[in-house]
Scaffold this motif. Sequence first.
Motif, PDB file in Angstrom:
ATOM      1  N   UNK A  32      18.066  88.824  23.490  1.00 29.34           N
ATOM      2  CA  UNK A  32      18.221  87.789  24.342  1.00 29.34           C
ATOM      3  C   UNK A  32      17.546  86.467  23.908  1.00 29.34           C
ATOM      4  N   UNK A  33      17.488  86.648  22.867  1.00 32.34           N
ATOM      5  CA  UNK A  33      16.853  85.942  22.386  1.00 32.34           C
ATOM      6  C   UNK A  33      17.961  84.863  21.027  1.00 32.34           C
ATOM      7  N   UNK A  34      18.549  83.656  20.996  1.00 26.56           N
ATOM      8  CA  UNK A  34      19.087  83.241  20.259  1.00 26.56           C
ATOM      9  C   UNK A  34      18.254  82.984  18.783  1.00 26.56           C
ATOM     10  N   UNK A  35      18.861  83.267  17.715  1.00 24.02           N
ATOM     11  CA  UNK A  35      18.185  82.493  16.663  1.00 24.02           C
ATOM     12  C   UNK A  35      18.195  80.840  16.262  1.00 24.02           C
ATOM     13  N   UNK A  36      17.405  79.746  16.283  1.00 20.91           N
ATOM     14  CA  UNK A  36      17.238  78.550  15.938  1.00 20.91           C
ATOM     15  C   UNK A  36      15.980  78.622  15.120  1.00 20.91           C
ATOM     16  N   UNK A  37      16.033  77.322  14.854  1.00 18.23           N
ATOM     17  CA  UNK A  37      15.289  76.431  13.871  1.00 18.23           C
ATOM     18  C   UNK A  37      14.807  75.476  14.504  1.00 18.23           C
ATOM     19  N   UNK A  38      13.587  75.741  15.396  1.00 17.35           N
ATOM     20  CA  UNK A  38      12.946  74.343  15.904  1.00 17.35           C
ATOM     21  C   UNK A  38      12.501  72.995  15.354  1.00 17.35           C
ATOM     22  N   UNK A  39      13.184  71.820  16.077  1.00 17.88           N
ATOM     23  CA  UNK A  39      12.467  70.833  15.326  1.00 17.88           C
ATOM     24  C   UNK A  39      11.196  70.463  16.285  1.00 17.88           C
ATOM     25  N   UNK A  40      10.139  69.180  15.465  1.00 21.32           N
ATOM     26  CA  UNK A  40       9.167  69.163  16.144  1.00 21.32           C
ATOM     27  C   UNK A  40       9.202  67.599  15.637  1.00 21.32           C
ATOM     28  N   UNK A  41      10.267  66.890  15.368  1.00 18.86           N
ATOM     29  CA  UNK A  41       9.879  65.609  14.810  1.00 18.86           C
ATOM     30  C   UNK A  41      10.108  64.195  15.448  1.00 18.86           C
ATOM     31  N   UNK A  42      10.520  65.119  17.396  1.00 22.77           N
ATOM     32  CA  UNK A  42      10.242  64.030  18.340  1.00 22.77           C
ATOM     33  C   UNK A  42       8.843  63.634  18.540  1.00 22.77           C
ATOM     34  N   UNK A  43       8.566  64.793  18.315  1.00 25.44           N
ATOM     35  CA  UNK A  43       6.863  65.167  18.961  1.00 25.44           C
ATOM     36  C   UNK A  43       6.281  64.227  17.877  1.00 25.44           C
ATOM     37  N   UNK A  44       6.242  64.424  16.304  1.00 26.57           N
ATOM     38  CA  UNK A  44       5.736  64.026  15.110  1.00 26.57           C
ATOM     39  C   UNK A  44       5.670  62.508  15.387  1.00 26.57           C
ATOM     40  N   UNK A  45       6.921  61.953  16.063  1.00 30.68           N
ATOM     41  CA  UNK A  45       7.479  60.375  16.098  1.00 30.68           C
ATOM     42  C   UNK A  45       6.412  60.142  17.230  1.00 30.68           C
TER      43      UNK A  45
END
Length: 276
Positions: free
Chosen positions: A242-255
């Motif tokens: 039930x947990x798909x593989x993904x690479x999450x980006x925090x670029x917006x939070x950094x910005x």
Amino acid sequence: MSERVLIAGCGDLGQRVAQLLLARGDEVYALRRHPPALNNSSIHWLCADVARAETLSNLPAGITQLIYLPTPGGREEEAYRSVFVDGLQHMLAALTESPLRRVLFVSSSAVYGEHGDEWVDERTPPAPLGFNGKVLLEAEQWLSTQPVRSVVLRLAGLYGPGRMQLIERLRAGLVHAPRGHWANRIHVDDAASAIAHLVELREPQALYLGVDDTPLPLNELYGSLAALIGAPAVPEGPAPAGLGSKRLSNARLHASGFRVRWPDARAGYAKLLDTQ
């Protein structure tokens, strides 16, 4: 300007947020079904249940910010729906007379599906695989239709003090990890700081991902932690259900001006183990 903040569902994460808000001069009310018997801080505790609208009839006046992060009473869809969908609706109905300017809804990266090695950010269409992600997405979508400004923070997997079950399972040799499946983590203190940051942000966007700077292949994270504690090598196995593989980006939070204290979960876990 100080705020009068209500934290609905104030468990461990919520109390960390509360201390940050108090430190900058906000007035903090914290709601949960069973408030602590002893209060050694300036938090104003409220005894109520978001799933039962009648318990919300006497909320304090003048609430300007709502942080919504309840914990379901179980891992069933009904339990999730009662707090995240019904409870959110009950809470906003109970605050109609308050000068509420913002609602921050703490959601989860479970709203995303299977993305393999691809980067995932706030523009990625959600496609939840499990009931938890589907219920959270429904709550997000309902909130977006309301007249009050809302901000959604989709958190990755939390770790930190009191959240060391993975380490114990690694020590017991109970963990396996597939290749090609990405892990995304954020230290609980960084999650609390991100929430406090978004509450204070003057012109926030509607959606952010809360994750550290270093997504890792699951087998690499587990292998590093096993080596750190002298646990058996982690065997290869199937991906978590039930947990798909993904690479999450925090670029917006950094910005937005936010920086995590623990950019890599391997260093974060190492520090936790040093202090045990």
